[in-house]
Enzyme design. Sequence first.
Site, PDB file in Angstrom:
ATOM      1  N   HIS A  56       1.920   4.741  -2.808  1.00  0.00           N
ATOM      2  CA  HIS A  56       2.032   6.180  -2.546  1.00  0.00           C
ATOM      3  C   HIS A  56       3.451   6.677  -2.862  1.00  0.00           C
ATOM      4  O   HIS A  56       3.639   7.698  -3.535  1.00  0.00           O
ATOM      5  CB  HIS A  56       1.728   6.480  -1.082  1.00  0.00           C
ATOM      6  CG  HIS A  56       0.307   6.212  -0.685  1.00  0.00           C
ATOM      7  ND1 HIS A  56      -0.767   6.590  -1.463  1.00  0.00           N
ATOM      8  CD2 HIS A  56      -0.220   5.621   0.427  1.00  0.00           C
ATOM      9  CE1 HIS A  56      -1.890   6.254  -0.852  1.00  0.00           C
ATOM     10  NE2 HIS A  56      -1.586   5.652   0.280  1.00  0.00           N
ATOM     11  N   HIS A 106       0.834  -1.211   0.000  1.00  0.00           N
ATOM     12  CA  HIS A 106       0.000   0.000   0.000  1.00  0.00           C
ATOM     13  C   HIS A 106       0.867   1.259   0.000  1.00  0.00           C
ATOM     14  O   HIS A 106       0.681   2.153  -0.834  1.00  0.00           O
ATOM     15  CB  HIS A 106      -0.906  -0.016   1.227  1.00  0.00           C
ATOM     16  CG  HIS A 106      -1.816   1.163   1.327  1.00  0.00           C
ATOM     17  ND1 HIS A 106      -3.114   1.164   0.867  1.00  0.00           N
ATOM     18  CD2 HIS A 106      -1.613   2.421   1.825  1.00  0.00           C
ATOM     19  CE1 HIS A 106      -3.673   2.329   1.078  1.00  0.00           C
ATOM     20  NE2 HIS A 106      -2.771   3.118   1.659  1.00  0.00           N
ATOM     21  N   GLU A 107       1.801   1.326   0.918  1.00  0.00           N
ATOM     22  CA  GLU A 107       2.626   2.529   1.034  1.00  0.00           C
ATOM     23  C   GLU A 107       3.578   2.675  -0.144  1.00  0.00           C
ATOM     24  O   GLU A 107       3.916   3.793  -0.528  1.00  0.00           O
ATOM     25  CB  GLU A 107       3.409   2.504   2.354  1.00  0.00           C
ATOM     26  CG  GLU A 107       2.539   2.532   3.600  1.00  0.00           C
ATOM     27  CD  GLU A 107       1.594   3.728   3.636  1.00  0.00           C
ATOM     28  OE1 GLU A 107       1.927   4.784   3.045  1.00  0.00           O
ATOM     29  OE2 GLU A 107       0.512   3.605   4.231  1.00  0.00           O
TER      30      GLU A 107
END
Length: 425
Positions: A25, A21-22
Site C-alpha cells: 500500500h 502487506h502494508e
Amino acid sequence: METIQVIIMTVLMFFVIVTVHEWGHYFFAKRAGVLVREFAIGFGPKLFSYKKDETVFTLRLLPFGGYARMAGEDPELADIQPGQTIAVRTAGDQVKSIFVDQLDNRRNVIRGEVQSIDLVDDLRIVMDVDGEVQTFAVHPQAMMTVKGQEIQIAPRNRHFNSASVGQRALSIFAGPAMNFILAFVLCIIFVRMTGVPVDNPQGVVLGQVTEASAGQVAGLQKGDIVEEINGVRIGGDSAKMIGMIEQSPGKAMEWKIERNGQQETINVTPKADPKSNNVGKVGVSVSPQTRPAGFTETFTQAGQQFVDMSTAILSGLKKLIFGQFQINDLAGPVGTVDMTAQVARQGLASMILWTALISTNLGIFNLLPIPALDGSRLIFIFVEWIRRKPIEPSKEGLVHVIGFAMLFLLMIAVTYNDILRLIKG
C-alpha cells in the site's frame, strides 16, 4: 529456550506478513504522490517510532495487523476558524510552520487573528497583524503544531482521493499482491530446503509419533518403515496407508515394518476421531523421502504448493459463505497464535510453509468484497470508474464503519471460542 524461540518465530511471522502487506500500500501510494502520514505495524499503544521524509514509521503493541495512514482518509488537522489567534513562522516568502496553541512560548513568529485560511486548495492565510491585514502563502509541506505534535499539511493533490482511479486501485491491490508474492517466495525457499518427494519402494517411513496416540500405544517409532498392512503391500504410497487407516476406526490392523534392519509385525488399532466423522487415526506423521530440486523443479513445485494452498483456502471460504461450518472450524488471533506456536516447534521448514499459508490466506481474505477490507474499497473504486464520479465519502465511510463493526463482533466471538478451546485443551 524452546519457548523463547517459538515466541520469537511467531512474532516474526506476523511482523513479516503485515509489513509486506502494508509496504505494498505504502510504496504505490507514494509513487502516486499521496502523502502517507504513518506506516504502522500493529495496533494499540506505540512502542517505537521514527520519521523518515514525510512518513512516521511506528511499531505498536498488538502485532495482529497494521495500516498505512494516508492524507485525506481521516480528519487530520486542527480546525482553525476565522477570529482565532495563531502564530506562523516564515522562511523566505512562505509560511513553513503554523502554531495553534502555546503562542506565548513561540519565538521568531508572527502572531495575528485569522481572517481566512485555506490549507488545502489556495494554501493561503489572511491574518490581522497588529491592525494590518496581511496575506501569507503557505508552503505545501508546512508543519502545523498542535499540543506539541507536529502534523504536515496536505494540499488536495496529496490526498489519496486525488490520485487517479488506476493509481488508487493499484495502491489498494498492492497489499494482497505482496502477500501472494511473499507466499510464493517462501514456497521456493521451502522446496529448496526440503527437496522433491520421491517414493521409497521399500515402504513408508514414519515421522513423529504423537504421545498417547494409537501408534504409540502399539509401539510404533519414528523411523519405522511400513511395508505391509493387513497383507497389502504399501510400497512408497503414503496415501494408500492413510486411506486404510481412516477406513479402520476401532479395528485391529496387522502392520509389517522394518526397524533397524529387522522385520517386525505390530498390531495397531486406529482410534475413531469424532471431529472427523469417526475416521481412523493412528497419530503418526509420514517422513517423506526427498531429493534435491532442480532449478526448474524449484519453481514448478513452489507454484504447485501455492496453487494447492490457494485452492484449500478458497474451498474453506466457499463453505463459510454457504454456512457449511461450525464455530470450532474458525480461528481468530488467539487460535492462529496457538497453531503457529505448534508449527514453530516442528522446525524452520514447517514454519516457512505455514507462513506462506497465512500470507496467502491474508491476501485472499483482504480481497473479499467485505466492507472495511481492500476488496470492498476496490469495488467502490470500480463503481466510481463506471459512474465517472466518486461516491459520496460519507456514504462510503458509513459502509466501511458498519463492515468493520461486523468483523469486530465476529472476531470477538471467534476469539472467545479460541480461549474456551485452549482452556478445555
